[in-house]
Motif scaffolding. Structure first.
Motif, PDB file in Angstrom:
ATOM      1  N   SER A 192      -7.047 -25.651  48.238  1.00 51.85           N
ATOM      2  CA  SER A 192      -8.300 -26.142  47.689  1.00 51.85           C
ATOM      3  C   SER A 192      -8.750 -25.325  46.491  1.00 51.85           C
ATOM      4  O   SER A 192      -9.383 -25.852  45.569  1.00 51.85           O
ATOM      5  N   THR A 193      -8.434 -24.042  46.504  1.00 53.90           N
ATOM      6  CA  THR A 193      -8.765 -23.200  45.360  1.00 53.90           C
ATOM      7  C   THR A 193      -8.036 -23.681  44.119  1.00 53.90           C
ATOM      8  O   THR A 193      -8.595 -23.713  43.018  1.00 53.90           O
ATOM      9  N   VAL A 194      -6.769 -24.087  44.311  1.00 48.58           N
ATOM     10  CA  VAL A 194      -5.970 -24.572  43.189  1.00 48.58           C
ATOM     11  C   VAL A 194      -6.348 -26.000  42.820  1.00 48.58           C
ATOM     12  O   VAL A 194      -6.388 -26.364  41.638  1.00 48.58           O
ATOM     13  N   GLU A 195      -6.660 -26.806  43.820  1.00 49.81           N
ATOM     14  CA  GLU A 195      -6.869 -28.227  43.592  1.00 49.81           C
ATOM     15  C   GLU A 195      -8.295 -28.566  43.155  1.00 49.81           C
ATOM     16  O   GLU A 195      -8.497 -29.518  42.388  1.00 49.81           O
ATOM     17  N   PHE A 196      -9.288 -27.804  43.631  1.00 49.40           N
ATOM     18  CA  PHE A 196     -10.666 -28.161  43.301  1.00 49.40           C
ATOM     19  C   PHE A 196     -11.481 -27.036  42.660  1.00 49.40           C
ATOM     20  O   PHE A 196     -12.031 -27.201  41.573  1.00 49.40           O
ATOM     21  N   PHE A 197     -11.566 -25.887  43.316  1.00 55.76           N
ATOM     22  CA  PHE A 197     -12.479 -24.849  42.845  1.00 55.76           C
ATOM     23  C   PHE A 197     -12.125 -24.375  41.432  1.00 55.76           C
ATOM     24  O   PHE A 197     -12.988 -24.316  40.549  1.00 55.76           O
ATOM     25  N   THR A 198     -10.859 -24.043  41.214  1.00 57.19           N
ATOM     26  CA  THR A 198     -10.436 -23.605  39.877  1.00 57.19           C
ATOM     27  C   THR A 198     -10.572 -24.723  38.845  1.00 57.19           C
ATOM     28  O   THR A 198     -11.113 -24.497  37.754  1.00 57.19           O
ATOM     29  N   PRO A 199     -10.114 -25.964  39.127  1.00 53.02           N
ATOM     30  CA  PRO A 199     -10.328 -27.051  38.170  1.00 53.02           C
ATOM     31  C   PRO A 199     -11.800 -27.323  37.874  1.00 53.02           C
ATOM     32  O   PRO A 199     -12.167 -27.571  36.726  1.00 53.02           O
ATOM     33  N   PHE A 200     -12.639 -27.280  38.896  1.00 55.89           N
ATOM     34  CA  PHE A 200     -14.064 -27.561  38.676  1.00 55.89           C
ATOM     35  C   PHE A 200     -14.702 -26.525  37.760  1.00 55.89           C
ATOM     36  O   PHE A 200     -15.459 -26.861  36.845  1.00 55.89           O
ATOM     37  N   ILE A 201     -14.380 -25.268  37.997  1.00 47.72           N
ATOM     38  CA  ILE A 201     -14.892 -24.199  37.135  1.00 47.72           C
ATOM     39  C   ILE A 201     -14.363 -24.378  35.710  1.00 47.72           C
ATOM     40  O   ILE A 201     -15.097 -24.208  34.731  1.00 47.72           O
ATOM     41  N   SER A 202     -13.086 -24.745  35.601  1.00 43.46           N
ATOM     42  CA  SER A 202     -12.481 -24.931  34.281  1.00 43.46           C
ATOM     43  C   SER A 202     -13.118 -26.087  33.525  1.00 43.46           C
ATOM     44  O   SER A 202     -13.458 -25.968  32.341  1.00 43.46           O
TER      45      SER A 202
END
Length: 329
Positions: A192-202
């Motif tokens: 989820s960190t790779v799929e959502f949290f990092t993309p959302f922040i980016s």
């Protein structure tokens, strides 16, 4: 040993308990979602056929996104509908694995494409001169597009295929279809960190930077006509419209993905005992709804895409009033 730990040989997703009227209502809703997703993304894909001016590096990232979302509506949702209505997976374990790999890959690819689009917009604003010199689809752009699909597959695909062999057995009952890591909190948190949290922040960072950069430019120009580096609508808007447009992009992405991601992690941590099923299921469908929203949210904000859509949907109007249609865009 026991293949279904902690009583999970019961119906984990609890479908198939609908009345006839409810089943018909759900079937109609899901069919409408399929049509909206397929037709909307098909329109984006066809736009590349009718409008040659669309075939630029940045716009091909929209094509990449549309292909992923089109396949979500054309394959993933239709296969899932009988599963929801009957409460049983009747297509066999082999097709279950295929469906899971394709679904996880496509949804993840959709997210990564959104990040790629936001990054491309960010570069087009912050490095306008060098970006303007790029024509067509460069080798670097093709590599970015291919990397999206490879990364999306590698995030979940190998785990879906090999998890039960590494673990020494399956935890999924024969008449059900979900990933073996469905209740593995550690894996889901990492993914989820790779799929959502990092993309959302980016995505938030890129779009906020775009707004700040455009705002600074407009202030420096002191009302003078702007020299556009791209034909994106956000480059042609004033401070409030830019903010609204970019905020919608970030908020829709967050609203569609955050509920599912958070509930999935919580559900795995408590092994499905602390989250009501209807909440998790609603959040799950939000992911697919995002695929039907993307064709409206992204390409429609571009002059050339709107021109292509007009050619496809209103060909007679375009022929009669070409100059008007151009000005309207």
């Amino acid at each position: 040993g026991e293949a279904y730990p902690m009583g999970e040989n019961r119906r984990a997703l609890q479908y198939g308990h609908f009345s006839s009227s409810t089943s018909v209502f759900l079937a109609v809703l899901m069919t409408l979602l399929v049509l909206a997703t397929v037709l909307g993304n098909a329109l984006v894909i066809l736009a590349f056929v009718v409008e040659k001016s669309l075939r630029t590096q940045g716009n091909f990232f929209f094509l990449n996104l549309a292909i992923a979302d089109f396949l979500v509506g054309g394959f993933c949702i239709p296969v899932y509908i009988p599963y929801v209505l009957t409460g049983e997976w009747r297509l066999g374990r082999g097709l279950c694995k295929v469906w899971l790999v394709v679904d996880y890959t496509l949804c993840t690819a959709s997210v990564f494409n959104i990040v790629l689009i936001s990054f491309d917009r960010f570069i087009s604003v912050t490095r306008a001169v060098s970006y303007r010199c790029q024509k067509g689809v460069t080798r670097q752009a093709v590599l970015k597009m291919a990397s999206v699909w490879l990364a999306a597959f590698l995030l979940y695909g190998p785990a879906i295929v090999s998890w039960e062999f590494i673990a020494g057995g399956s935890v999924v009952p024969p008449n059900e279809c979900y990933a073996e890591f469905f209740f593995n909190w550690y894996f889901l948190m990492t993914a989820s960190t790779v799929e959502f949290f990092t993309p959302f922040i980016s995505v938030t960072y890129f779009n906020l930077s775009i707004y700040i950069n455009i705002r600074k430019r407009n202030l420096m120009r002191a009302g003078q006509p702007a020299s556009m580096s791209t034909r994106d609508c956000e480059m042609e808007m004033r401070h409030p419209k830019v903010a609204k447009s970019l905020a919608v992009i970030v908020c829709v992405f967050g609203l569609c993905w955050a509920p599912y991601t958070l509930l999935m992690i919580i559900r795995a941590a408590c092994h499905g005992r602390c989250i009501q099923h209807y909440l998790y299921e609603t959040s799950f469908w939000l992911l697919w709804i995002n695929s039907s929203i993307n064709p409206v949210l992204y390409p429609l904000c571009h002059t050339n895409f709107r021109r292509a859509f007009n050619k496809l949907l209103c060909p007679s109007k375009v022929k009669v009033q070409p100059q008007y249609m151009e000005q309207k865009c």
